[in-house]
Design a protein around this motif. Structure first.
Motif, short mmCIF file in Angstrom:
data_model
loop_
_atom_site.label_atom_id
_atom_site.label_comp_id
_atom_site.label_asym_id
_atom_site.label_seq_id
_atom_site.Cartn_x
_atom_site.Cartn_y
_atom_site.Cartn_z
N ALA A 14 -9.93 76.72 60.07
CA ALA A 14 -10.97 76.43 59.36
C ALA A 14 -12.08 76.23 60.88
CB ALA A 14 -11.47 75.57 58.12
N ASN A 15 -11.83 75.06 60.90
CA ASN A 15 -12.51 74.63 62.21
C ASN A 15 -12.69 76.24 64.03
OD1 ASN A 15 -11.29 72.06 62.81
ND2 ASN A 15 -12.89 72.76 61.87
N THR A 16 -11.68 76.88 64.03
CA THR A 16 -11.74 78.13 64.63
C THR A 16 -11.89 79.69 64.37
OG1 THR A 16 -9.58 78.47 64.59
CG2 THR A 16 -9.49 76.94 66.28
N ALA A 17 -12.20 78.83 63.26
CA ALA A 17 -13.25 80.30 62.18
C ALA A 17 -14.46 79.84 62.29
CB ALA A 17 -12.24 80.52 60.81
N GLY A 18 -14.84 78.95 62.77
CA GLY A 18 -16.31 78.14 62.25
C GLY A 18 -16.64 78.25 60.92
N VAL A 19 -15.95 78.14 59.85
CA VAL A 19 -15.88 77.83 58.83
C VAL A 19 -16.16 76.60 58.07
CG1 VAL A 19 -15.10 78.12 55.64
CG2 VAL A 19 -15.15 80.25 58.02
N LEU A 20 -16.99 76.09 57.18
CA LEU A 20 -17.12 74.91 56.66
C LEU A 20 -15.81 75.07 55.61
CD1 LEU A 20 -18.66 72.34 56.10
CD2 LEU A 20 -20.14 72.74 55.28
N ALA A 21 -14.54 74.31 55.38
CA ALA A 21 -13.43 74.07 54.89
C ALA A 21 -14.07 73.23 54.03
CB ALA A 21 -12.57 73.74 55.13
N GLY A 22 -14.48 72.11 53.94
CA GLY A 22 -14.66 70.85 53.02
C GLY A 22 -12.68 70.58 52.30
N ARG A 23 -12.89 70.86 51.02
CA ARG A 23 -12.03 70.60 50.01
C ARG A 23 -10.96 71.08 50.17
NH1 ARG A 23 -14.13 65.98 45.91
NH2 ARG A 23 -15.15 64.62 48.14
N THR A 24 -11.61 72.60 50.90
CA THR A 24 -10.58 74.13 50.49
C THR A 24 -8.98 73.48 50.32
OG1 THR A 24 -12.25 75.56 51.02
CG2 THR A 24 -10.25 76.21 50.26
N PRO A 25 -8.21 74.03 49.91
CA PRO A 25 -6.51 73.80 50.51
C PRO A 25 -6.62 74.92 50.24
CG PRO A 25 -6.94 75.04 47.51
CD PRO A 25 -8.54 74.60 48.33
N GLY A 26 -5.02 74.20 51.15
CA GLY A 26 -4.37 75.36 52.33
C GLY A 26 -5.09 75.65 53.37
#
Length: 239
Positions: A14-26
């Motif tokens: 998620a860091n490399t995709a520029g997305v705020l992962a939060g508590r998203t599983p997987g």
């Protein structure tokens, strides 16, 4: 009191995709993240960790495993849900560049104590639970292993920043001045009168100085030494 080593998980997909992962599983470590976690494990290989706790999210558990696997004695990390990522609510899973256009983004930057994420938690609640969890585990480790014990907590960027802000006596509104990279190490020792921040956002250097020689144990004072003191007995490679 014991010394806690705060480690942010290694870089994730998620860091490399520029997305705020939060508590998203997987959401897992990417190849660089695995290398970062292994490097932390190497830095801590000479430190006798009394305990390890981790956020339950995969990227943190994977980081903790890379670190504890390099200990000379078997050590398994326990999960602590209070060290889980901030509940970003409706912001979770969205691109950072999109979130940066939201009106709330400016408040997150300038006055985080006033922020409650839509459908999620407030940043104040995040800090309160994170600090309480670290202090609770620190007291437990101290009671079980003594004042010279060193333990590991693996968590997330905003949580570690908020814990450091509390230890530094800074208002939550100033916590954005603190930077915590993926795979970085920060260190706090909670004394009887105040916390001592021994390091923030470090990336290199042997940390074996955190485990004092046996003859030097139990000599730490709860007061700050005027003039700065002599430092640990062994500082070779200290970051």
């Amino acid at each position: 009191m014991a010394t806690v080593i705060l480690v942010r998980h290694g870089r994730s997909s998620a860091n490399t995709a520029g997305v705020l992962a939060g508590r998203t599983p997987g959401v897992h470590l990417d190849d660089t993240g695995v290398q970062q976690a292994g490097a932390v494990g190497d830095r801590l290989a000479g430190v006798r960790l009394a305990a390890a706790v981790t956020s339950p999210l995969e990227r943190c558990r994977e980081t903790a495993k890379e670190i504890t696997s390099r200990q000379s004695a078997p050590l398994r990390a326990s999960t602590e849900k209070q060290l889980s990522e901030c509940d970003y609510g409706e912001w979770q899973g969205r691109p950072i560049k999109e979130l940066a256009r939201e009106k709330l983004w400016k408040t997150v930057q300038a006055q985080p104590s006033a922020v409650t994420f839509p459908g999620g938690e407030s940043m104040r609640a995040m800090q309160d639970r994170a600090v309480a969890a670290v202090r609770r585990h620190d007291a437990r480790v101290t009671a079980e292993h003594g004042d010279d014990a060193v333990w590991l907590a693996v968590s997330h960027g905003d949580l570690i920043k908020s814990i450091l802000a509390d230890a530094l006596g800074s208002h939550l509104d100033l916590f954005q001045r603190i930077h915590v990279d993926p795979g970085s190490v920060s260190i706090i020792r909670y004394g009887e009168t105040r916390p001592f921040v021994l390091g923030t956002n470090t990336h290199a250097g042997d940390l074996s100085w955190l485990t004092p020689p046996r003859k030097a144990r139990n000599r730490r004072r709860g007061d700050a030494e005027v003039g700065g003191g002599a430092g640990p007995a062994t500082q070779t490679g200290r970051s």
